[in-house]
Design a protein around this motif. Structure first.
Motif, PDB file in Angstrom:
ATOM      1  N   SER A 112       0.597  -1.152   0.346  1.00  0.00           N
ATOM      2  CA  SER A 112       0.315  -0.088  -0.072  1.00  0.00           C
ATOM      3  C   SER A 112       1.236   1.107  -0.036  1.00  0.00           C
TER       4      SER A 112
ATOM      5  N   HIS B 251       3.857   1.961  -1.224  1.00  0.00           N
ATOM      6  CA  HIS B 251       4.191   2.038  -3.272  1.00  0.00           C
ATOM      7  C   HIS B 251       3.484   1.894  -3.912  1.00  0.00           C
ATOM      8  N   GLY B 252       2.244   1.893  -3.713  1.00  0.00           N
ATOM      9  CA  GLY B 252       1.315   2.577  -4.749  1.00  0.00           C
ATOM     10  C   GLY B 252       0.703   1.257  -5.132  1.00  0.00           C
TER      11      GLY B 252
ATOM     12  N   SER C 219      -4.230   4.069  -0.347  1.00  0.00           N
ATOM     13  CA  SER C 219      -3.956   3.975  -1.901  1.00  0.00           C
ATOM     14  C   SER C 219      -4.798   3.412  -2.489  1.00  0.00           C
TER      15      SER C 219
ATOM     16  N   LYS D 262      -4.829   7.572  -3.043  1.00  0.00           N
ATOM     17  CA  LYS D 262      -3.750   7.740  -4.164  1.00  0.00           C
ATOM     18  C   LYS D 262      -3.891   7.907  -5.250  1.00  0.00           C
ATOM     19  N   GLU D 263      -4.112   7.035  -5.604  1.00  0.00           N
ATOM     20  CA  GLU D 263      -4.126   6.490  -7.174  1.00  0.00           C
ATOM     21  C   GLU D 263      -5.994   7.333  -7.472  1.00  0.00           C
TER      22      GLU D 263
END
Length: 846
Positions: free
Chosen positions: A435, A437-438, A468, A471-472
């Motif tokens: 999570s 690191h995306g 996560s 953020k995406e």
């Protein structure tokens, strides 16, 4: 010599005082006070966290003054009538910085009348201590070179006769946490937060609380500070108080706090203070200093702490060896760490799993994952079995690369080879790393797998995946996951809601974010500082910084408190909108609340001001930050200097340079280059030469930019002779292969071709490709001036140095020579090419 900030220094009645010299500094001013023979006393008061200066008392039994080789300062504390034995001024006079000594409002002159002191106590603020500056003045800062000589400390293993009395560390952390809620600790922290509005009454109250606190309660105060610089100032202030002495446990805790920061100078000075106070120093204390130096980027100095420990007669143990390996690994010196491991094994120090885990982390940091896997496989044969941390380190590396297949293989290997069964912690680690690191989809896959295996994921794991997704920009997936949490009886908490709110802000949906905030209050989930900071950041990113500030100003109504990040968000929001005055006001308010602006934040504000031609305001803002105790560095001063140079106010820029010297801020090459460029631009070449010589005298080496600047400005002013003299000095300190090439090309560009031709011999010494290009530029310049004969001479000199000119350029030279009647020279030029096997231009055209 540290003097109590609330004491009176009086002289014994049976002596006469000839002179008392006081040296101190207040921000960027240096003071010296001289008092006459009839002075009856000096009173010190002011901010409790202010360091005192140095007093030199010169006594004489006669009327004629003479220096006493052992001056003593007789101290009377309060009204107790106590007279100390005095303190001899020794090494303190050799220190580079002068520290603030605040005097009371009045003093006595020779005739006994009152007069004003140099510095009023009411103007006292935080002192500027060099350990707060992230070691920017350290020699060799940032140098990552270390030698095997740093390993010599291992030779003393088993040979030292000095025994260190180790403090009992069992339960220290728990004891400090228990004391956090004590009323003395809370009240002390409250007073420290009010330092912006300090007054003597608050100092008296703080001193009273200090004397009532137990050592663990003082440790709790230090640990409670959000900024370690404030904790360090409180530590030093408390150490100066009368009838109080720090318990050894306080030194140990303070070093542990500093090991988490870049305040390496503060850690080193505390280590020295422990030696002066005869407090037992343990290997782990030296390790804390090593880690602080490592965080500041000073690997060489970090490793030198081992030599300091050896000279102190303290025997190394496994903990300090692990610290050394950790420092080397963090400095990308994995091979050096392996040699250190071999050396410590030779002297009989057996590595443990922590040692190998450091090396595994080092291999992963340099992407040598195969070596890390091999090391794990070899550990059982060395009598040390890997633990879950060993595997988690590798799992984290694979998560960053989105290599989920390798993660699953490693989990199976962990269970099969090391009998370490995956548990809830294992899956939580994988979920959080993916999570972070995306990789939200992969994290969700492991979340499902964990639940299938009977490891329920808590709301923290769900929140990580939700964050996560947000953020995406996948807000729909985040909403579905939140609904799933509610359906499974795992209601979202403030972290989950904050993640969704931040997702709305990142997507520009500020109104929905505000509605979500109201929804949180409605359903009994109280937003915290992070929640509001995310909302304010969204408002500022949308150009609504004024609205963000209004919400921040009403924080008390909603029972939340802004932190340093909150203020920074609003401040930089105003800066991006071009509202620099408002940004500075928010910065001042931030400092007033007890938060420190970082040098980067200060520089961003000042750079924006300077770009608008408001260098004076930028300087005032920097001075205010400096007075409040912010860590202002050389880059900040250079920004102000550059701002004045842009306005052609060179005298103001030079004044800032003088201020740097006064407060012991060492200008770097960028500072000098900026000023040299400004002086050269205004034609003040003599001052530019003097400043360049001063730069070289101080050991500051010129860079390529410095050479370009000096060459451009001196050639522009047609001061070639002065330029050549200066270049010789600069090249003797720091070489530059293309210096004379730049001079010739610049002179050609300005039309001074004859001066350029005189320097051709310095360029043709090396006969490189760069020299050929320079010669071609000179040839073209002569052709533009209508002087083909000089172009012919340059080409001939190139042939003499075995440099073949460009055939097309020489074809132009031949044509011009033919037009001017120089047929013989034209034929000779072409003959040179024929002799070297080149075809003539006429044959190439056919």
């Amino acid at each position: 010599m540290l003097l109590n900030s609330n004491m009176c220094a009086t002289l014994p009645s049976h002596r006469k005082l000839c002179n008392i010299l006081w040296f101190g500094s207040c921000y960027n001013h240096l003071y010296a006070a001289k008092f006459g023979a009839s002075l009856s006393g000096i009173h010190f008061c002011g901010n409790p966290f202010t360091y005192n200066g140095v007093i030199i008392a010169l006594f004489s039994t006669s009327d004629s003054p003479r220096f006493n080789p052992n001056p003593k300062l007789y101290l009377q504390v309060g009204n107790s009538g106590y007279t100390g034995d005095g303190y001899v001024v020794k090494e303190e006079l050799g220190i580079k910085e002068c520290k603030v000594l605040s005097l009371s409002d009045t003093c006595f002159t020779d005739d006994g009348k009152n007069c004003s002191y140099i510095h009023n106590a009411s103007s006292c603020r935080f002192d500027h201590v060099h350990e707060f500056e992230d070691s920017e003045n350290e020699d060799g800062g940032g140098d990552l070179v270390c030698t095997d000589d740093d390993f010599k400390v291992l030779d003393s293993f088993g040979k030292s006769k000095k025994q260190v009395n180790r403090a009992e560390n069992v339960g220290i952390s728990g004891r400090i946490e228990e004391e956090m809620g004590h009323h003395l600790v809370k009240e002390t922290c409250r007073l420290i937060e009010r330092l912006s509005a300090w007054n003597p009454q608050l100092e008296i109250e703080l001193r009273r609380l200090l004397r009532r606190m137990k050592p663990h309660q003082v440790c709790a105060v230090l640990t409670s500070q959000s900024d370690e610089r404030i904790a360090l100032k409180f530590f030093y202030w408390a150490d100066q108080q009368w009838r109080y002495r720090h318990d050894p446990i306080i030194y140990y805790v303070m070093l542990q706090l500093l090991s988490r920061t870049k305040l390496c100078q503060g850690a080193k000075r505390i280590l020295k203070l422990m030696a002066r106070r005869s407090i037992p120093r343990r290997p782990e204390d030296f390790g804390c200093v090593m880690v602080a130096f490592s965080r500041a980027g000073h690997l060489r100095k970090a490793m030198q702490i081992l030599n300091v420990m050896q000279r102190a007669g303290i025997e190394p143990d496994l903990s300090i060896c692990n610290t050394a390996i950790f420092v080397l690994v963090k400095g990308d010196k994995t091979e050096k760490a392996l040699r250190f491991l071999e050396r410590m094994q030779l002297v009989g120090i057996t590595p443990n799993v922590v040692t190998y885990n450091c090396l595994i982390k080092g291999y992963c940091d340099v992407h040598r994952v195969e070596d890390a896997l091999e090391l794990i496989a070899e550990m059982p044969y060395k009598g040390c079995y890997p633990d879950k941390v060993s595997y988690y380190t590798l799992i984290a590396f694979f998560c960053t690369k989105k290599q989920t297949d390798e993660v699953r293989e490693l989990v199976e290997k962990m269970a099969k080879d090391s009998n370490l069964l995956p548990d809830q912690v294992t899956y939580n680690t994988i979920i959080h790393m993916l999570s972070k690191h995306g990789h939200a989809d992969e994290a969700l896959g492991f979340l499902r797998e964990a639940e299938e295996r009977g490891f329920p994921v808590d709301k923290v794991g769900y929140s990580a995946v939700v964050n996560s997704f947000c953020k995406e920009g996948s807000l729909d997936k985040a909403k579905e996951l939140v609904n799933e949490m509610i359906a499974k009886g795992c209601p979202p908490d403030v972290v989950t809601y904050t993640a969704i709110l931040n997702g709305f802000c990142l997507a520009g949906r500020i109104d929905q974010a505000k509605k979500l905030l109201q929804h949180m209050y409605k359903y009994g989930c109280k937003p915290n500082t992070v929640t509001y900071t995310a909302l304010l950041n969204g408002l500022c990113q949308s150009g609504r910084s004024a609205e963000a500030q209004e919400i921040m100003n009403t924080c008390e109504e909603w029972w939340w408190r802004p932190n340093a990040i909150t203020f920074s968000v609003v401040m930089h929001g105003y800066r991006r909108e071009g509202k620099l005055s408002e940004a500075c006001e928010v910065g001042r308010e931030m400092i007033g609340k007890g938060f420190f602006l970082s040098p980067v934040e200060i520089n961003l504000i000042m750079k924006s001001l300077c770009q608008e031609g408001r260098a004076d305001e930028a300087k005032r803002f920097m001075v205010e930050c400096l007075k409040k105790g912010c860590a202002v560095n050389v880059v900040n001063f250079t920004t102000v200097i550059h701002g004045f140079c842009l306005k052609n106010e060179l005298d103001a820029a030079l004044s800032v340079l003088d201020d740097m010297y006064l407060i012991n801020k060492h200008p770097d090459v960028v500072t000098y280059t900026t000023l040299i460029d400004g002086l050269g631009k205004q034609g003040r070449i003599e001052e530019a030469i003097g400043l360049s010589n001063k730069m070289l005298h101080r050991g500051v080496l010129p860079t390529a930019v410095t050479y370009r600047t000096v060459i451009h400005r001196f050639c522009q002013q047609h001061r070639v002779d002065d330029l050549l003299v200066l270049l010789e000095k600069m090249l003797s300190r720091e070489g530059c292969k293309t210096a004379y090439n730049q001079v010739i090309e610049k002179l050609c560009g300005l039309g001074y071709t004859d001066e350029a031709y005189k320097l051709l011999g310095k360029v043709l010494r090396t006969a490189s490709r760069v020299d050929s290009n320079t010669c071609h530029i000179l040839i073209e310049s002569y052709l533009k001036e209508g002087n083909p004969l000089s172009s012919y001479k340059v080409a001939c000199r190139m042939f003499n140095r075995n440099l073949i000119p460009d055939l097309k350029v020489c074809d132009k030279v031949r044509d011009r020579l033919m037009q001017s009647g120089r047929v013989e020279e034209a034929d000779k030029l072409m003959l040179r090419f024929v002799e070297r096997g080149h075809k003539l231009p006429q044959l190439q055209r056919t």
